[in-house]
Write a protein that holds these residues in place. Structure first.
Motif, PDB file in Angstrom:
ATOM      1  N   ALA A  70       0.827  -1.207   0.000  1.00 52.60           N
ATOM      2  CA  ALA A  70       0.000   0.000   0.000  1.00 52.60           C
ATOM      3  C   ALA A  70       0.858   1.252   0.000  1.00 52.60           C
ATOM      4  CB  ALA A  70      -0.932  -0.014   1.222  1.00 52.60           C
ATOM      5  N   VAL A  71       1.901   1.249   0.822  1.00 55.27           N
ATOM      6  CA  VAL A  71       2.805   2.400   0.871  1.00 55.27           C
ATOM      7  C   VAL A  71       3.492   2.610  -0.469  1.00 55.27           C
ATOM      8  CG1 VAL A  71       4.936   3.293   1.886  1.00 55.27           C
ATOM      9  CG2 VAL A  71       3.196   2.259   3.357  1.00 55.27           C
ATOM     10  N   LEU A  72       3.989   1.528  -1.051  1.00 62.98           N
ATOM     11  CA  LEU A  72       4.723   1.621  -2.310  1.00 62.98           C
ATOM     12  C   LEU A  72       3.819   2.044  -3.462  1.00 62.98           C
ATOM     13  CD1 LEU A  72       6.844  -1.604  -1.873  1.00 62.98           C
ATOM     14  CD2 LEU A  72       7.688   0.733  -1.767  1.00 62.98           C
ATOM     15  N   LEU A  73       2.582   1.593  -3.467  1.00 61.26           N
ATOM     16  CA  LEU A  73       1.666   1.946  -4.542  1.00 61.26           C
ATOM     17  C   LEU A  73       1.247   3.410  -4.490  1.00 61.26           C
ATOM     18  CD1 LEU A  73      -0.601  -1.237  -4.592  1.00 61.26           C
ATOM     19  CD2 LEU A  73       0.770  -0.385  -6.496  1.00 61.26           C
ATOM     20  N   VAL A  74       1.143   3.955  -3.293  1.00 60.37           N
ATOM     21  CA  VAL A  74       0.703   5.342  -3.154  1.00 60.37           C
ATOM     22  C   VAL A  74       1.734   6.318  -3.719  1.00 60.37           C
ATOM     23  CG1 VAL A  74       0.287   7.161  -1.439  1.00 60.37           C
ATOM     24  CG2 VAL A  74      -0.857   4.964  -1.215  1.00 60.37           C
ATOM     25  N   ILE A  75       3.014   5.929  -3.695  1.00 54.98           N
ATOM     26  CA  ILE A  75       4.068   6.812  -4.193  1.00 54.98           C
ATOM     27  C   ILE A  75       3.903   7.018  -5.696  1.00 54.98           C
ATOM     28  CG2 ILE A  75       6.558   7.087  -4.481  1.00 54.98           C
ATOM     29  CD1 ILE A  75       6.875   5.232  -2.041  1.00 54.98           C
ATOM     30  N   ALA A 120      -4.981   3.060  -8.206  1.00 57.70           N
ATOM     31  CA  ALA A 120      -5.116   3.821  -9.445  1.00 57.70           C
ATOM     32  C   ALA A 120      -6.510   4.439  -9.559  1.00 57.70           C
ATOM     33  CB  ALA A 120      -4.838   2.920 -10.646  1.00 57.70           C
ATOM     34  N   PHE A 121      -7.524   3.686  -9.174  1.00 55.49           N
ATOM     35  CA  PHE A 121      -8.898   4.196  -9.202  1.00 55.49           C
ATOM     36  C   PHE A 121      -9.028   5.408  -8.284  1.00 55.49           C
ATOM     37  CE2 PHE A 121     -13.391   4.402  -8.318  1.00 55.49           C
ATOM     38  CZ  PHE A 121     -13.993   4.007  -9.513  1.00 55.49           C
ATOM     39  N   GLY A 122      -8.464   5.285  -7.089  1.00 57.47           N
ATOM     40  CA  GLY A 122      -8.527   6.391  -6.138  1.00 57.47           C
ATOM     41  C   GLY A 122      -7.807   7.625  -6.636  1.00 57.47           C
ATOM     42  N   THR A 135      -5.141  -6.324  -6.688  1.00 54.36           N
ATOM     43  CA  THR A 135      -6.323  -5.683  -6.104  1.00 54.36           C
ATOM     44  C   THR A 135      -5.982  -4.313  -5.535  1.00 54.36           C
ATOM     45  OG1 THR A 135      -7.301  -7.831  -5.544  1.00 54.36           O
ATOM     46  CG2 THR A 135      -8.148  -5.906  -4.378  1.00 54.36           C
ATOM     47  N   LEU A 136      -4.870  -4.238  -4.812  1.00 56.69           N
ATOM     48  CA  LEU A 136      -4.444  -2.957  -4.254  1.00 56.69           C
ATOM     49  C   LEU A 136      -4.069  -1.969  -5.352  1.00 56.69           C
ATOM     50  CD1 LEU A 136      -2.211  -4.205  -1.278  1.00 56.69           C
ATOM     51  CD2 LEU A 136      -4.468  -3.140  -1.124  1.00 56.69           C
TER      52      LEU A 136
END
Length: 206
Positions: free
Chosen positions: A14-19, A162-164, A156-157
């Motif tokens: 989650a942390v890595l995807l948000v970057i 990306a949707f968010g 899924t994450l």
């Protein structure tokens, strides 16, 4: 794998995807130019791209695990160092992102395909997965069941992230151009990556 390992993977992913990276910048650019309706197709493209890159990466990791436990351990050490390097690089990153709005023509299928290509063909994606995923694999357990769980979780994450981003970008255009917000995201993400890499090294040294 244990439930605790899975939770650690979820948190780190989650942390890595948000970057923000190249894929997220593409998502944001579409949303800035064409609104919230792009969220579903581009998020689907990102998820499929991550699935492709992740599968290619893990096929190589699986072969390495089967051939040499020593090499696999070495890969995990290199992966931890890579995470720390990414964190330092992100911390020192500039305050501007290329988030120019995309207003070019094209339907949902074209946007999905573009997002898939950008995510899949980014060479950093495969390198990243090779460095990141071994931190959570248990060499004493069957490889493929672990891979299936990690892939399903990450994809899924990735879709949700990306949707968010697409929804937020379509409603908060000022934030996308705010140097203060970008700096805060870069530094928070960099610190998280450095912490993740350091924790991986510490756990193996214990």
């Amino acid at each position: 794998m244990t439930f605790e390992t899975w939770l650690a993977f979820v948190a780190a992913s989650a942390v890595l995807l948000v970057i923000p990276g190249p894929t997220i910048l593409l998502v944001v650019s579409y949303a800035l130019g064409r609104g919230w309706k792009v969220a579903a197709p581009v998020a689907t493209g990102v998820a499929l791209g991550d699935l492709t890159a992740m599968t290619l990466s893990m096929l190589g990791v699986g072969a390495l695990l089967a051939s040499s436990a020593t090499l696999f351990t070495l890969l995990k050490w290199i992966g931890a160092a890579y995470l720390i390097w990414l964190g330092v690089k992100l911390w020192r990153a500039g305050t501007k992102l290329d988030t120019k709005a995309r207003t070019d023509a094209g339907g949902a299928a074209r946007m999905l395909g573009h997002a898939w290509l950008v995510t899949t063909l980014n060479p950093k994606s495969i390198v990243f997965f090779v460095a990141f995923l071994p931190q959570f694999l248990d060499p004493s357990r069957p490889f493929w069941p672990q891979m299936a769980v990690f892939e399903a979780t990450f994809v899924t994450l990735a879709f949700a992230n990306a949707f968010g981003y697409a929804i937020l970008a379509s409603r908060a255009r000022r934030l996308a151009s705010s140097e203060r917000a970008i700096r805060a995201v870069n530094r928070a993400g960099g610190a998280a990556l450095i912490a993740a890499g350091t924790a991986a090294v510490t756990m193996r040294a214990a």
